[in-house]
Design a protein around this motif. Sequence first.
Motif, PDB file in Angstrom:
ATOM      1  N   PRO A  77       0.813  -1.224   0.000  1.00  0.00           N
ATOM      2  CA  PRO A  77       0.000   0.000   0.000  1.00  0.00           C
ATOM      3  C   PRO A  77       0.850   1.280   0.000  1.00  0.00           C
ATOM      4  O   PRO A  77       0.448   2.277  -0.596  1.00  0.00           O
ATOM      5  N   ILE A  78       2.017   1.234   0.619  1.00  0.00           N
ATOM      6  CA  ILE A  78       2.890   2.416   0.626  1.00  0.00           C
ATOM      7  C   ILE A  78       3.429   2.693  -0.775  1.00  0.00           C
ATOM      8  O   ILE A  78       3.594   3.846  -1.167  1.00  0.00           O
ATOM      9  N   VAL A  79       3.666   1.643  -1.535  1.00  0.00           N
ATOM     10  CA  VAL A  79       4.109   1.808  -2.920  1.00  0.00           C
ATOM     11  C   VAL A  79       2.979   2.420  -3.744  1.00  0.00           C
ATOM     12  O   VAL A  79       3.200   3.321  -4.557  1.00  0.00           O
ATOM     13  N   LEU A  80       1.755   1.954  -3.529  1.00  0.00           N
ATOM     14  CA  LEU A  80       0.601   2.551  -4.217  1.00  0.00           C
ATOM     15  C   LEU A  80       0.440   4.017  -3.830  1.00  0.00           C
ATOM     16  O   LEU A  80       0.146   4.857  -4.677  1.00  0.00           O
ATOM     17  N   ALA A  81       0.635   4.327  -2.556  1.00  0.00           N
ATOM     18  CA  ALA A  81       0.534   5.715  -2.094  1.00  0.00           C
ATOM     19  C   ALA A  81       1.643   6.568  -2.710  1.00  0.00           C
ATOM     20  O   ALA A  81       1.425   7.738  -3.041  1.00  0.00           O
ATOM     21  N   TYR A  82       2.810   5.987  -2.883  1.00  0.00           N
ATOM     22  CA  TYR A  82       3.950   6.697  -3.477  1.00  0.00           C
ATOM     23  C   TYR A  82       3.607   7.182  -4.882  1.00  0.00           C
ATOM     24  O   TYR A  82       3.802   8.347  -5.211  1.00  0.00           O
ATOM     25  N   LYS A 134       2.166   0.912   7.545  1.00  0.00           N
ATOM     26  CA  LYS A 134       3.216   1.633   8.283  1.00  0.00           C
ATOM     27  C   LYS A 134       3.974   2.493   7.291  1.00  0.00           C
ATOM     28  O   LYS A 134       4.669   1.996   6.419  1.00  0.00           O
ATOM     29  N   SER A 135       3.826   3.797   7.428  1.00  0.00           N
ATOM     30  CA  SER A 135       4.431   4.696   6.442  1.00  0.00           C
ATOM     31  C   SER A 135       5.455   5.640   7.050  1.00  0.00           C
ATOM     32  O   SER A 135       5.792   6.650   6.460  1.00  0.00           O
ATOM     33  N   GLY A 136       5.943   5.331   8.219  1.00  0.00           N
ATOM     34  CA  GLY A 136       6.919   6.223   8.829  1.00  0.00           C
ATOM     35  C   GLY A 136       6.250   7.326   9.620  1.00  0.00           C
ATOM     36  O   GLY A 136       5.057   7.279   9.904  1.00  0.00           O
ATOM     37  N   PRO A 154       4.806  11.097  10.257  1.00  0.00           N
ATOM     38  CA  PRO A 154       4.214  12.162   9.441  1.00  0.00           C
ATOM     39  C   PRO A 154       5.072  13.425   9.498  1.00  0.00           C
ATOM     40  O   PRO A 154       5.848  13.619  10.434  1.00  0.00           O
ATOM     41  N   PRO A 155       4.936  14.290   8.507  1.00  0.00           N
ATOM     42  CA  PRO A 155       5.644  15.576   8.544  1.00  0.00           C
ATOM     43  C   PRO A 155       5.245  16.365   9.793  1.00  0.00           C
ATOM     44  O   PRO A 155       4.163  16.156  10.346  1.00  0.00           O
ATOM     45  N   LYS A 156       6.111  17.252  10.216  1.00  0.00           N
ATOM     46  CA  LYS A 156       5.866  18.038  11.435  1.00  0.00           C
ATOM     47  C   LYS A 156       4.571  18.839  11.378  1.00  0.00           C
ATOM     48  O   LYS A 156       3.918  19.047  12.387  1.00  0.00           O
ATOM     49  N   ASN A 157       4.200  19.292  10.186  1.00  0.00           N
ATOM     50  CA  ASN A 157       3.016  20.143  10.059  1.00  0.00           C
ATOM     51  C   ASN A 157       1.730  19.349   9.826  1.00  0.00           C
ATOM     52  O   ASN A 157       0.696  19.927   9.549  1.00  0.00           O
ATOM     53  N   ALA A 158       1.785  18.006   9.925  1.00  0.00           N
ATOM     54  CA  ALA A 158       0.592  17.190   9.668  1.00  0.00           C
ATOM     55  C   ALA A 158       0.196  16.402  10.913  1.00  0.00           C
ATOM     56  O   ALA A 158       1.029  15.826  11.591  1.00  0.00           O
ATOM     57  N   ASP A 159      -1.083  16.389  11.189  1.00  0.00           N
ATOM     58  CA  ASP A 159      -1.652  15.571  12.246  1.00  0.00           C
ATOM     59  C   ASP A 159      -1.517  14.101  11.833  1.00  0.00           C
ATOM     60  O   ASP A 159      -1.711  13.757  10.668  1.00  0.00           O
ATOM     61  N   THR A 160      -1.193  13.219  12.791  1.00  0.00           N
ATOM     62  CA  THR A 160      -0.986  11.804  12.486  1.00  0.00           C
ATOM     63  C   THR A 160      -2.220  11.172  11.845  1.00  0.00           C
ATOM     64  O   THR A 160      -2.109  10.438  10.859  1.00  0.00           O
ATOM     65  N   ALA A 161      -3.402  11.452  12.378  1.00  0.00           N
ATOM     66  CA  ALA A 161      -4.637  10.886  11.816  1.00  0.00           C
ATOM     67  C   ALA A 161      -4.868  11.399  10.393  1.00  0.00           C
ATOM     68  O   ALA A 161      -5.241  10.625   9.499  1.00  0.00           O
ATOM     69  N   ASP A 162      -4.640  12.690  10.173  1.00  0.00           N
ATOM     70  CA  ASP A 162      -4.783  13.260   8.826  1.00  0.00           C
ATOM     71  C   ASP A 162      -3.795  12.598   7.870  1.00  0.00           C
ATOM     72  O   ASP A 162      -4.134  12.269   6.732  1.00  0.00           O
ATOM     73  N   TYR A 163      -2.572  12.410   8.333  1.00  0.00           N
ATOM     74  CA  TYR A 163      -1.519  11.819   7.500  1.00  0.00           C
ATOM     75  C   TYR A 163      -1.880  10.392   7.083  1.00  0.00           C
ATOM     76  O   TYR A 163      -1.703  10.009   5.932  1.00  0.00           O
ATOM     77  N   ARG A 164      -2.426   9.618   8.002  1.00  0.00           N
ATOM     78  CA  ARG A 164      -2.825   8.235   7.687  1.00  0.00           C
ATOM     79  C   ARG A 164      -3.968   8.223   6.663  1.00  0.00           C
ATOM     80  O   ARG A 164      -3.996   7.392   5.760  1.00  0.00           O
ATOM     81  N   GLN A 165      -4.909   9.149   6.815  1.00  0.00           N
ATOM     82  CA  GLN A 165      -6.018   9.235   5.858  1.00  0.00           C
ATOM     83  C   GLN A 165      -5.512   9.702   4.487  1.00  0.00           C
ATOM     84  O   GLN A 165      -5.979   9.230   3.460  1.00  0.00           O
TER      85      GLN A 165
END
Length: 139
Positions: A23-28, A92-94, A96-107
């Motif tokens: 899934p991380i490759v698809l997201a990439y 598991k994607s590592g 999140p960037p400092k400016n992104a909420d973890t839940a937002d980043y996962r979505q």
Amino acid sequence: MMDVMEQGWWIHSPNKPVQLLNPIVLAYIGDSVFELLVRQYLVSQPNHKLHHLHKQATQFVSAKAQRVLLEKWQPLLSEEEADVVRRGRNAKSGTPPKNADTADYRQATALECLIGFLYYSKQSERLRELMAVAFDEQS
């Protein structure tokens, strides 16, 4: 005008079936495809000032904006698409960037995973339908 995807933008296909890709490759790849589609849409609009284009693009490509968009898409998704989204959200994607909420980043990762899946599955019409919702262009 012929659709970009119908012109054969799949120069290099994945070395395994799309359903077996991480899934991380698809997201990439989905991240790039999504940004390209957003930029194409913005260039189709009347204001081509670079500052305006960049400002408008950030309204679509931020983790928060992608989370909101995925919520909008959720009721429209097929069972297969919803499964792809679940896989992307749970991957598991590592960190999140400092400016992104973890839940937002996962979505956002889940949305990008879906975009990558549709792209590599060559479902350009479905991608067009969902992007029309993103741009509020439903007819």
